[in-house]
Structures are given as C-alpha cells and as structure tokens.
Design a protein around this motif. Sequence first.
Motif, short mmCIF file in Angstrom:
data_model
loop_
_atom_site.label_atom_id
_atom_site.label_comp_id
_atom_site.label_asym_id
_atom_site.label_seq_id
_atom_site.Cartn_x
_atom_site.Cartn_y
_atom_site.Cartn_z
N MET A 168 0.74 -1.34 -0.02
CA MET A 168 0.16 0.09 0.05
C MET A 168 0.92 1.34 0.01
N ASN A 169 0.64 2.26 -0.80
CA ASN A 169 1.41 3.43 -0.94
C ASN A 169 0.85 4.40 -0.06
N GLU A 170 1.52 4.88 0.65
CA GLU A 170 1.31 5.76 1.84
C GLU A 170 1.65 7.16 1.46
N PHE A 171 2.28 7.27 0.28
CA PHE A 171 2.74 8.98 -0.11
C PHE A 171 3.67 9.47 0.77
N LEU A 172 4.46 9.01 1.49
CA LEU A 172 5.31 9.60 2.45
C LEU A 172 6.05 10.85 2.10
N ASP A 173 6.32 10.85 0.83
CA ASP A 173 6.80 12.06 0.43
C ASP A 173 5.92 13.17 0.56
N VAL A 174 4.69 13.10 0.14
CA VAL A 174 3.51 14.13 0.32
C VAL A 174 3.15 14.40 1.73
N SER A 175 3.36 13.20 2.76
CA SER A 175 2.94 13.52 4.01
C SER A 175 4.23 14.34 4.55
N GLU A 176 5.32 14.15 4.31
CA GLU A 176 6.49 15.09 4.89
C GLU A 176 6.39 16.44 4.54
N ASP A 177 6.07 16.65 3.13
CA ASP A 177 5.91 18.07 2.46
C ASP A 177 4.85 18.64 3.19
N ILE A 178 3.58 18.01 3.57
CA ILE A 178 2.62 18.56 4.25
C ILE A 178 3.12 18.94 5.75
N THR A 179 3.87 18.13 6.47
CA THR A 179 4.38 18.46 7.67
C THR A 179 5.14 19.95 7.45
N TRP A 180 6.26 19.73 6.61
CA TRP A 180 6.93 20.91 6.44
C TRP A 180 6.26 22.21 5.99
N ARG A 181 5.18 22.31 5.28
CA ARG A 181 4.37 23.43 5.07
C ARG A 181 3.61 23.99 5.94
N LYS A 182 2.97 22.85 6.70
CA LYS A 182 2.34 23.38 8.08
C LYS A 182 3.35 24.39 8.97
N GLU A 183 4.42 23.76 9.19
CA GLU A 183 5.34 24.65 9.97
C GLU A 183 5.70 25.74 9.28
N GLN A 184 5.88 26.29 8.07
CA GLN A 184 6.10 27.28 7.42
C GLN A 184 4.74 28.16 7.78
N LEU A 185 3.67 27.67 7.53
CA LEU A 185 2.28 28.19 7.59
C LEU A 185 2.14 28.82 9.16
N LEU A 186 2.55 28.09 10.04
CA LEU A 186 2.56 28.54 11.45
C LEU A 186 3.57 29.52 11.75
N THR A 187 5.03 29.41 11.06
CA THR A 187 5.69 30.68 11.19
C THR A 187 5.18 31.97 10.71
N CYS A 188 4.48 31.84 9.57
CA CYS A 188 3.70 32.94 8.86
C CYS A 188 2.58 33.84 10.06
N LYS A 189 1.92 32.57 10.68
CA LYS A 189 0.75 32.83 11.73
C LYS A 189 1.60 33.71 12.95
N VAL A 190 2.79 33.24 13.56
CA VAL A 190 3.16 33.56 14.66
C VAL A 190 4.25 34.76 14.60
N LEU A 191 4.86 34.72 13.57
CA LEU A 191 6.05 35.68 13.35
C LEU A 191 5.76 37.05 13.66
N PRO A 192 4.73 37.75 13.37
CA PRO A 192 4.55 39.12 13.63
C PRO A 192 4.42 39.45 15.33
N PHE A 193 4.37 38.40 15.88
CA PHE A 193 4.05 38.55 17.39
C PHE A 193 5.17 38.07 18.30
N LEU A 194 6.23 37.64 17.53
CA LEU A 194 7.14 36.82 18.40
C LEU A 194 8.16 37.86 18.92
N HIS A 195 8.25 39.11 18.39
CA HIS A 195 9.37 40.08 18.60
C HIS A 195 8.79 41.38 18.81
#
Length: 216
Positions: A1-28
């Motif tokens: 069964m193909n779990e498309f792990l490359d896509v899953s890992e890409d989603i994890t990375w992009r969610k981290e980037q999206l979180l940075t967009c969300k919180v960066l203006p308030f970190l400093h």
Amino acid sequence: MNEFLDVSEDITWRKEQLLTCKVLPFLHNFTSSHKEFLIKYSIPIVYSLWEGFVQNAFQTYVRELNKLNLGRLDYCNNIILHTFETKFPQFKEYPSEYKRRERFIIGLQSFLDGQFEVTNKIDTESNVGLEVLNKLLNKFNLEEIPSYPYKQELKNLLMYRNRISHGDISLVIDANNIDDFISRINDFIKLIEDLMDLILVRFKEGFNSRESYLKN
C-alpha cells in the motif's frame, strides 16, 4: 500500500512554514508598522506554499504511477488524454506549416512506439482556485473536492494574494482593521492545511483502494 510519505512529509514542512507566518509578527518587539507589514505580506507567502504543494504533490503522484511500468492502454482515458495534450499541444492547435506538422508526427510516432510515461508537467495556471484544483484531480481520475466550504475561501485568498502581489496600494492594514486581517489569515492557513490533507486522502484512496488510474 502506497502511503505517499513524500507528500506527508511535505505537508508537515508546509504546516510548519504556515505556523511561522501565523506567529512571526508577534514573536518580537516589532513596531506597529513592521507588524502590519509582516501580516500583510504573509498572504502571498501562504499562497506560495499552497501552489508549491499542489505542484509537488501531483508530481509525486505521477512518479508513483510511472513506477508501475504500465502500458499506455492500461491507463484510464483521463490520464492518457492529460499526457497526450500536455506533451503534444499540437492536438489543440494543429500546425499549418508542413515542417512543423512533420516534426509533430515524427515525435508522436516515437512517443507511441516507446514506453508510456505519464507526464509530470502540472499546469496550475498560476492561480490554484478550486476549479483548477478539481481540473487536476479530474486529469488523474481522482475524486474532486466539494465546493463548500472551500471554493469561496480559496477565491478570497487568490483575490488578496493578487492585489498584494500586483502592488495594490489601496489595501492597507492599520490599527483599525489589523484584527480582521489576523483572523482572515488564520482562516486562510486552516483552509490550506485542510486542503493539503484532503489531497493526500484523494491520492491514497485513488491509488490504493480504487486504483482509479486503471482503465475501467
């Protein structure tokens, strides 16, 4: 069964980037104007993460299809049509000049005689709204994404992204509307996260359960 792990890992990375967009203006301790700047220009970043995901995810799906080493006639018509029309745009506009027609026919014959490969060229039309996304899903005979609640929110994201990217100076963020913009960006981020997860589900179901890439 193909779990498309490359896509899953890409989603994890992009969610981290999206979180940075969300919180960066308030970190400093940014000044108000710097905070407003970061909030405003996070919208094109959110969109770029979305379009980049669509490109990368569908190219990964194509790689998995090509690993199967299927013949052309094993594939469903959607995938065959997508590959032919992408590799040979002459089907849409037949060349009038003889030499160009000759090159087209020779290239087509060579393609037909060789091992069939699904093309990895993915046309996102530079504006990945729901219509474009579902068009891509349809090309690979995958289940489309329902209009509600995604269509209008994606349309809103595209509208803001285009206004900002094209230098619309009338779009101003200040003390009067900053909370509304923060809320809107948070909604855009959740929208993209949900859609990425849905696309991964479509890939797994289409590839594993339904084998929707096959003819009939």
